[in-house]
Design a protein around this motif. Structure first.
Motif: not given
Length: 126
Positions: A26, A53, A98-99, A101
């Motif tokens: 990520g 996130s 984004r998931d 991050d």
């Protein structure tokens, strides 16, 4: 105990170990100032903390858990050594779209990356 049962139990234990730890690539940014956190309010949790996130935060199920972070962003990395950070907050969707991050404390970010990078790719292990 039968040999077949021993093998089954051993395989189940090995599979369970792999499901406990998963790594994803990520992006990591950083925040400069301590703010009130969703997990611990105004109580400081030390310098090496992270906001994850909204999808990972998952209704505070991760509060206080440790996460491993390794910089994989090439030249922007100061170190490729894994650091451990404590999950203390949820990252706003505009910063962590984004998931995978995350947003690290400035102190944690500077352990793995050049502060001028502002954002790097990281391998995250839960």
């Amino acid at each position: 105990m039968h040999t077949g049962m021993k093998i089954f139990i051993t395989l189940a234990a090995i599979c369970n170990l792999f499901s406990i730890s998963s790594a994803t690539i990520g992006s990591a940014s950083f925040f400069e100032h301590h703010t009130s956190t969703a997990c611990f309010g105004d109580a400081s949790q030390g310098p090496d903390v992270v906001a994850v996130s909204p999808a990972v935060f998952n209704a505070k199920d991760v509060c206080g858990k440790q996460m491993g972070v390794t910089c994989v962003g090439g030249a922007k990395c100061k170190s490729t050594k894994k650091i451990m950070v404590k999950i203390v907050n949820v990252c706003p969707p505009d910063i962590c779209p984004r998931d995978d991050d995350i947003s690290l404390s400035k102190e944690a970010f500077t352990k793995i990356a050049d502060i001028n990078a502002e954002e790097v790719q990281v391998d995250v292990t839960f």
